[in-house]
Design an enzyme around this catalytic site. Structure first.
Site, PDB file in Angstrom:
ATOM      1  N   TYR A  26      24.970  23.492  35.520  1.00  0.00           N
ATOM      2  CA  TYR A  26      24.950  24.952  35.354  1.00  0.00           C
ATOM      3  C   TYR A  26      26.288  25.468  34.802  1.00  0.00           C
ATOM      4  O   TYR A  26      26.832  26.459  35.282  1.00  0.00           O
ATOM      5  CB  TYR A  26      24.622  25.635  36.696  1.00  0.00           C
ATOM      6  CG  TYR A  26      23.461  24.989  37.410  1.00  0.00           C
ATOM      7  CD1 TYR A  26      22.158  25.153  36.938  1.00  0.00           C
ATOM      8  CD2 TYR A  26      23.672  24.179  38.518  1.00  0.00           C
ATOM      9  CE1 TYR A  26      21.088  24.527  37.569  1.00  0.00           C
ATOM     10  CE2 TYR A  26      22.607  23.550  39.153  1.00  0.00           C
ATOM     11  CZ  TYR A  26      21.317  23.731  38.675  1.00  0.00           C
ATOM     12  OH  TYR A  26      20.276  23.106  39.306  1.00  0.00           O
ATOM     13  N   TYR A 157      13.238  25.655  46.077  1.00  0.00           N
ATOM     14  CA  TYR A 157      13.848  24.973  44.944  1.00  0.00           C
ATOM     15  C   TYR A 157      13.169  23.620  44.792  1.00  0.00           C
ATOM     16  O   TYR A 157      13.118  22.848  45.750  1.00  0.00           O
ATOM     17  CB  TYR A 157      15.365  24.768  45.139  1.00  0.00           C
ATOM     18  CG  TYR A 157      15.954  23.968  44.007  1.00  0.00           C
ATOM     19  CD1 TYR A 157      16.262  24.578  42.792  1.00  0.00           C
ATOM     20  CD2 TYR A 157      16.146  22.591  44.113  1.00  0.00           C
ATOM     21  CE1 TYR A 157      16.750  23.836  41.726  1.00  0.00           C
ATOM     22  CE2 TYR A 157      16.627  21.841  43.051  1.00  0.00           C
ATOM     23  CZ  TYR A 157      16.929  22.475  41.867  1.00  0.00           C
ATOM     24  OH  TYR A 157      17.401  21.740  40.795  1.00  0.00           O
ATOM     25  N   ASP A 262       7.581  18.718  49.563  1.00  0.00           N
ATOM     26  CA  ASP A 262       8.754  18.264  48.830  1.00  0.00           C
ATOM     27  C   ASP A 262       9.859  18.008  49.854  1.00  0.00           C
ATOM     28  O   ASP A 262      10.480  18.945  50.353  1.00  0.00           O
ATOM     29  CB  ASP A 262       9.167  19.332  47.800  1.00  0.00           C
ATOM     30  CG  ASP A 262      10.403  18.930  47.005  1.00  0.00           C
ATOM     31  OD1 ASP A 262      11.053  17.933  47.369  1.00  0.00           O
ATOM     32  OD2 ASP A 262      10.727  19.648  46.025  1.00  0.00           O
ATOM     33  N   LYS A 291      16.769  12.178  46.403  1.00  0.00           N
ATOM     34  CA  LYS A 291      18.146  12.343  46.881  1.00  0.00           C
ATOM     35  C   LYS A 291      18.685  11.161  47.704  1.00  0.00           C
ATOM     36  O   LYS A 291      19.271  10.264  47.135  1.00  0.00           O
ATOM     37  CB  LYS A 291      18.271  13.667  47.626  1.00  0.00           C
ATOM     38  CG  LYS A 291      18.250  14.860  46.658  1.00  0.00           C
ATOM     39  CD  LYS A 291      18.844  16.124  47.251  1.00  0.00           C
ATOM     40  CE  LYS A 291      19.218  17.130  46.195  1.00  0.00           C
ATOM     41  NZ  LYS A 291      18.129  17.991  45.749  1.00  0.00           N
TER      42      LYS A 291
END
Ligand SMILES: *Cc1c(COP(=O)(O)O)cnc(C)c1O
Length: 443
Positions: A26, A157, A262, A291
């Site tokens: 970002y 997210y 998720d 992750k």
């Protein structure tokens, strides 16, 4: 860690090239941030150099974005990687198979919630969410149903590629930038905060009524519900009730939609139980993990699904699940992931996480007294200080580093999810630095 010889000119050149040419997450090419250079990492410590080349050792409060559960240079994981390098680091997965992928799949299914029997190995979290969504769509298409939309809650997210973005929070995410390109899905309000709400809690009941109404209005179009169970991660570290999750499961079951959990951020005990969704009796049809899967060593994710989903997808005209990344089932990543899961199982991980939770609760409590702080919350090995204003990220980071800790806040949140192997003393350093840095910068 022995200090490496430091070359000030090389350090300056590295930073200059980084600023001029290298994208970071970002980031802006016009206003590049100053980065700290990491020379090495070991245990729970990173060895950094700041802008002027000063070396420091800092305790990692971030587990490198939730991944490094056992810290860095973990002997068992290093050995697994070396061992696999001696055999092969990669081969294609089309037409071939190998022990690292099968061994990992077997371990994942042993750990998985009841009913999950098939594994798709993906290369990153976002890709695994793409695959999970594709599975749900293909499952309906194969049965002759045209259901193309997903149901989720605000504040989530799910990754940065297009389909995951489309179910990420429509205000906090990047929806407005990609209007007209992103698929339009259905967003229920964010479930009320707090894990301990009773089933008959009035706020929860109001949320459930609104959510039910919204779901019913779109039920014929809905392929699946997709959520991060009980803890929304990068969308705002929002903790919510398993009773709200149960409402979403009930709606999906009533209306023939699938449920996707998720657990890319919450899996592997981060919130306490192995899976955050274990707080519910009902299990998902599809589960994504990522992750921490390789203990933070390599990029790898997986999608698990029920036999019903796998067989339904395969009965369709396409004859199979239409996805197949080049690096699917990468042996090196799979071997390290298996070693990571073995290491987690060999330790009393629930007790480690409970110890971290106590340390975070005690250590962060002082932040609640600060004027700048709206709320302090902890869940498992996750501790969050929510400010009343956006965090001045560079200043808070620098103040924490001065106190010996690496932290990376976002929006109005200064948070930590430390490696599970963090000692009590290092944990006290982390919590002290977070509270101190917030007080220094925000008051
Ligand atoms: C990080 C994350 C993703 C995306 O994973 P990447 O590996 O960054 O693509 C998806 N869902 C959740 C819940 C995450 O925390």
């Amino acid at each position: 860690m022995s200090p490496d010889a430091h070359d000030p000119a090389a350090h300056e050149a590295l930073l200059a090239f980084d600023r001029a040419h290298v994208w970071h997450p970002y980031s802006s090419a016009l206003a590049p941030q100053d980065h700290y250079v990491v020379d090495s990492a070991e245990g729970v410590r990173l060895r950094l150099r700041d802008r002027d080349g000063t070396a420091r050792e800092v305790v990692d409060a971030m587990s490198s974005w939730w991944c490094a559960l056992h810290g860095y240079r973990v002997p068992e994981l290093d050995a697994a990687a070396r061992d696999q390098l001696d055999r092969m680091s990669h081969v294609m997965f089309g037409g071939l198979t190998h022990e690292p992928a099968v061994g990992l799949s077997r371990r994942l299914l042993d750990l998985a919630p009841d009913g999950l029997e098939h594994v798709f190995l993906a290369d990153s979290g976002s890709v695994s969410v793409e695959v999970a969504m594709k599975m749900a769509l293909q499952w309906h298409i194969a049965a002759g149903r045209r259901r193309t939309r997903f149901f989720t809650v605000r504040g989530g997210y799910h990754g940065d590629t297009f389909n995951p973005m489309s179910v990420t929070d429509p205000d906090g995410g990047m929806h407005h930038l990609f209007r007209g390109v992103l698929p339009q899905h259905v967003f229920a309000p964010r479930p009320p905060a707090g894990i301990d709400r009773e089933a008959d809690d009035p706020e929860l009941a109001a949320w459930a009524a609104a959510t039910r109404e919204l779901f019913q209005a779109h039920a014929d179009d809905l392929a699946a519900v997709i959520v991060e169970p009980v803890l929304q991660g990068a969308g705002g570290m929002h903790v919510w009730s398993p009773h709200a999750l149960a409402v979403l499961h009930d709606l999906a079951h009533e209306h023939g939609a699938l449920v996707i959990h998720d657990e890319i951020a919450t899996g592997f005990h981060r919130t306490g139980p192995l899976w955050a969704g274990d707080r519910l009796d009902s299990t998902p049809d599809i589960l994504t993990v990522g992750k921490a899967l390789t203990g933070g060593y390599l990029t790898l994710a997986a999608v698990l699904c029920t036999r019903e989903v796998a067989e339904g997808v395969s009965r369709g005209e396409a004859g199979g699940l239409m996805h197949g990344p080049t690096f699917m089932g990468n042996p090196l990543a799979c071997a390290v992931a298996s070693a990571n899961l073995d290491l987690l199982a060999s330790r009393d991980t629930p007790a480690e996480v409970a110890r971290i939770e106590r340390g975070l609760r005690e250590g962060l409590a002082a932040a609640a007294q600060l004027d700048s702080v709206a709320e302090v919350r902890t869940l498992g090995a996750v501790g969050v200080i929510e400010l009343r204003e956006p965090v001045r990220v560079a200043e808070v980071t620098a103040a924490a580093i001065a106190r010996g800790v690496w932290v990376r806040p976002f929006r109005n949140l200064v948070y930590t999810m430390p490696p599970y192997v963090t000692s009590d003393a290092d944990l006290a350093t982390v919590t002290g630095a977070l509270v101190g840095a917030v007080e220094d910068v925000h008051g």
